[in-house]
Structure formats: C-alpha cells, structure tokens
Scaffold this active site. Structure first.
Site, PDB file in Angstrom:
ATOM      1  N   HIS A   1       0.876  -1.185   0.000  1.00  0.00           N
ATOM      2  CA  HIS A   1       0.000   0.000   0.000  1.00  0.00           C
ATOM      3  C   HIS A   1       0.906   1.225   0.000  1.00  0.00           C
ATOM      4  O   HIS A   1       1.816   1.318   0.822  1.00  0.00           O
ATOM      5  CB  HIS A   1      -0.886   0.048   1.251  1.00  0.00           C
ATOM      6  CG  HIS A   1      -1.619  -1.232   1.520  1.00  0.00           C
ATOM      7  ND1 HIS A   1      -2.466  -1.796   0.604  1.00  0.00           N
ATOM      8  CD2 HIS A   1      -1.614  -2.064   2.592  1.00  0.00           C
ATOM      9  CE1 HIS A   1      -2.950  -2.926   1.108  1.00  0.00           C
ATOM     10  NE2 HIS A   1      -2.443  -3.116   2.304  1.00  0.00           N
TER      11      HIS A   1
ATOM     12  N   HIS B   1       3.919  -7.058   1.885  1.00  0.00           N
ATOM     13  CA  HIS B   1       3.494  -7.891   3.017  1.00  0.00           C
ATOM     14  C   HIS B   1       2.464  -8.924   2.584  1.00  0.00           C
ATOM     15  O   HIS B   1       1.777  -8.769   1.573  1.00  0.00           O
ATOM     16  CB  HIS B   1       2.940  -7.024   4.152  1.00  0.00           C
ATOM     17  CG  HIS B   1       1.740  -6.207   3.775  1.00  0.00           C
ATOM     18  ND1 HIS B   1       1.827  -5.061   3.019  1.00  0.00           N
ATOM     19  CD2 HIS B   1       0.421  -6.378   4.044  1.00  0.00           C
ATOM     20  CE1 HIS B   1       0.621  -4.566   2.840  1.00  0.00           C
ATOM     21  NE2 HIS B   1      -0.260  -5.336   3.443  1.00  0.00           N
TER      22      HIS B   1
END
Ligand SMILES: *[C@@H]1O[C@H](CO)[C@@H](O)[C@H](O)[C@H]1NC(C)=O
Ligand SMILES: *[C@@H]1O[C@H](CO)[C@@H](O)[C@H](O)[C@H]1NC(C)=O
Ligand SMILES: *[C@@H]1O[C@H](CO)[C@@H](O)[C@H](O)[C@H]1NC(C)=O
Ligand SMILES: *[C@@H]1O[C@H](CO)[C@@H](O)[C@H](O)[C@H]1NC(C)=O
Ligand SMILES: *[C@@H]1O[C@H](CO)[C@@H](O)[C@H](O)[C@H]1NC(C)=O
Length: 367
Positions: A89, A133
């Site tokens: 993100h 992640h």
C-alpha cells in the site's frame, strides 16, 4: 377533554424520555454512515464480507470515523496457503494485531532483508507504507485485528468480498473451502491499484522461521522489542515492547505500538492500555481533537460517551468516540486490557505516557 389533555401530557412525557439517548441507541449492528458515538458488540455483522474462508468485519469505517481510520477483524480457519497475494500500500499504514490464534506475517521494504514472524495472541506487526506484506492463518480459532490509516480502506474488501449476514453471529462460517491462490488477471490488478493495492507477484515468502522468527537473529518472545525507525516495518511481541505506568486514576499500563514518530504524517497513535479496578475517585473526562476507538482484549471496560449512559464492554466489543466528544472510561474488574486507537498525536495514550513513568512490567503495583 380531560382524556385528550392527559394524552397530550403523556406524549410530551414520552417525547422527553426519548430525547435522552439510551444504551439501545448507542449499540449498533453496523458501523454508521457518519461519525457519532457507538458500540458494536464482538461478532456483530458490521458490514461483514467473506473472501474464501475468511470473514471480515468493519467496526470503524471511513464514513463512521470521517476517514480517520478503519478498524476491522478477520476470522478464519488455518490455511495451507497465503491469506492474500503479497502486495504494497502506498498511502495506507496497516497494523496487524493478534486477537487470538496464530498467523504468520511477512514484511519487506526498501530491499532490506525480508522479515517474517509467527504472531500469537497480543503480538503486533507494523506494516508501514510501501512495505511488501502478506500473511497466513495457522490456527482454527484465529482472529486478526487490523487498523488501517487513513480510513476507508474497507472499500477494497467490499470490492473483493461477498456480503454476509448471520443469525448466530458465528465468528466464521464452518465449511470446507479450497483457498484459491490464483494470481489475478491484469485488469483485476489495475482495479486493485485504484484501492491502493499493488500486487508483488515476485515476492517469495521465506519459510525458514525458527522459534517464531526469520531471520533467527531477531528477538521474538525472548528480549524486548523497540518500536521501529521512521518508515521501517517492525514487530512487537506481546508484553515485550515499551511500557509506561500511569497512576492518575487507579493504575494504567500503557504499551505503545505506534507513536507520532512511527506514524509520521499519517497522524495517529495506537497502544494497549491495561487498567486496574476503579477507585472511588471519578475518572477523568477527555475531549480529543480526533476520533478514537477502544476494543476490549480482556476484562470489562466501562465507557461513557457524550450524553449516552455508561456502556459495559466485554471482550471483542468496540466503542467509537467521535472527535470533540467528551468521554470517560474505567474498569470495575481487577484487570481490563483494551486496544486503543486515536487520530492525531494527543490521544489518551500519549497523554498518559507524558504524565506517567517508564515501567518494566505488564502489570501494575499491588498497592
Ligand atoms: C454490500 O454491502 C455494502 C456496504 O455494507 C453495500 O454498499 C453494498 O450495496 C452491498 N452489496 C450487495 C450486493 O448487497
Ligand atoms: C511510496 O512509494 C511511492 C511510489 O514509489 C511514492 O510515490 C511514495 O512517496 C511512497 N510513500 C511513502 C510514504 O514513502
Ligand atoms: C478441494 O480440493 C480437493 C483436491 O483438489 C478436492 O478433492 C475437493 O473436492 C475440493 N473441495 C472443494 C470444497 O472444492
Ligand atoms: C530456539 O529456541 C530454543 C529454546 O529456547 C533454543 O535452544 C534454540 O537455540 C533456538 N534456536 C535458534 C535458531 O535460535
Ligand atoms: C491530525 O489529527 C488531528 C485529530 O484528528 C487533527 O486535528 C489535526 O489537524 C491533524 N493534523 C494534521 C497535520 O493533519
């Protein structure tokens, strides 16, 4: 004549009673579409969606917090594969907290060595912006709590998931599903980017985890964990992070997970707060510039928000406090621990830390 006058009086009376908010008004099943005080009980459907075998609930949303933060939970069974395709993100700071059960979390940023941890109850992983992640759920009764800043990130899950309702509020749906680890096609990838999700298809999650960590040189449930340097992902094992003691009102042990330093311009803080039983003094009232939320991890939290009566929150219940709204909180049982999130840099956690002292223990003194 008399009866209609009586009727008028009675209706006036009812009107007055209704203008005082009740506990029923405070308790919601779904996070509201604009900020107001509310409590959502654990496992309420709150905008729930399913993605494969995972069940996502959103107790604080973009609209309910004026886009301050999203607070969500994921219940799912153990899985033999990753829970999500590895991704980044750019705009959202994501926090992983283990409410119960076990999962593995991987994080890699700026070509530094890839980090992996096995997270058990109360463990925390900090996925700062631009960190690759992913996670994998490892135990049948696992619940991850997520805090994502700024708020509104739940829109991704509405896009990916299937709306869900339940008559029993079961944590997740008991069924056998084969998780699909299929890589999305390029048009889905492009759509995901509009939700601030940048798939990292080349990421290979390392599997050489020993004693809960890879690399094995990292302290994990053995020695203390520092909060990360600015812009770095980090992990804090339950009880191994920094701790502070406040004796202002009963005792409170504050364990910061994100301070203004780590949050940088994302402008929020996050801590656990452990409270001793209520004393005879009345608890202090706070009115903060930003929104705040409590999620009970253990014990029973009493909270009074705005004009509402005192609410009694049990494990997993969430209370939301809008910006500029007065509230007090306390414990009537021996030990209550809550996860606390607040927008801005002067939340209750930061105030208690500033007034408190550095402390080496997860418990408070005996007198
Ligand atoms: C699913 O829920 C969201 C919000 O909770 C709502 O906006 C949307 O319309 C729902 N979708 C369907 C297909 O019911
Ligand atoms: C994240 O990466 C993007 C693309 O490289 C960059 O534009 C942005 O400034 C980065 N964000 C932060 C907070 O470093
Ligand atoms: C899951 O996959 C296995 C092996 O491919 C298959 O035998 C089984 O029918 C699948 N189950 C479901 C619910 O799709
Ligand atoms: C794993 O933990 C055990 C027990 O504490 C210890 O003996 C062993 O050295 C650890 N392994 C590594 C690679 O650190
Ligand atoms: C940080 O958040 C607080 C509370 O929401 C707000 O009052 C303040 O303006 C924010 N600061 C910045 C720089 O965005």
């Amino acid at each position: 004549m008399l009866s209609s006058a009586l009727f008028l009086l009675l209706s006036l009376g009812t009107g007055l009673v209704q203008s005082t908010p009740t506990l029923d008004d405070l308790y919601l099943e779904n996070a509201p579409s604009s900020p107001r005080p509310y409590v959502i009980p654990h496992y309420a459907n709150s905008h729930a969606v399913t993605i494969g075998s995972q069940l996502y609930r959103f107790t604080v949303t973009g609209p309910s917090s004026d886009y301050a933060f999203t607070l969500m939970s994921t219940n799912a069974p153990s899985s033999g594969s990753l829970g999500v395709l590895p991704h980044i993100h750019r705009e959202h700071y994501e926090n992983f907290f283990t409410f119960k059960g076990r999962f593995q979390l991987w994080a890699e940023k700026d070509n530094k060595e890839q980090q992996a941890r096995l997270l058990t109850q109360g463990d925390y992983g900090s996925v700062v912006r631009n960190t690759t992640h992913t996670f994998q759920i490892l135990d049948p009764d696992t619940e991850m709590v997520g805090v994502i800043v700024p708020g509104g990130f739940e829109d991704l899950f509405y896009f990916l998931g299937t709306n869900y309702t339940s008559g029993t509020d079961t944590p997740y749906v008991p069924k056998t599903t084969n998780s699909s680890s299929a890589v999305p096609d390029s048009s889905t990838m492009a759509k995901l980017r509009t939700y601030d999700v940048y798939a990292q298809t080349d990421f290979e999650p390392r599997r050489d985890i020993v004693n809960g960590t890879a690399p094995s040189t990292e302290a994990w449930h053995t020695e203390s964990n520092e909060l990360g340097e600015v812009g770095e992902p980090y992990f804090v094992a339950n009880g191994y992070g920094p701790k502070y003691l406040s004796s202002k009102y009963g005792y409170q042990v504050i364990q910061p997970l994100v301070t203004p330093k780590q949050a940088q311009d994302t402008n929020y803080t996050m801590s656990t707060i452990s409270l001793s039983r209520q004393t005879k003094n009345s608890p202090p009232s706070y009115t903060l510039k930003g929104a705040a939320a409590f999620e009970v991890l253990e014990g029973v939290l009493s909270i009074q928000i705005g004009d509402y009566p005192v609410a009694t929150l049990f494990t997993g219940d969430v209370a939301f406090v809008p910006a500029k709204t007065a509230f007090t909180y306390y414990s009537t049982v021996a030990f209550t621990k809550a996860l606390y999130v607040s927008s801005g840099t002067d939340g209750v956690d930061q105030q208690l830390i500033a007034d408190g002292k550095s402390w080496d223990f997860v418990t408070f003194p005996k007198y």
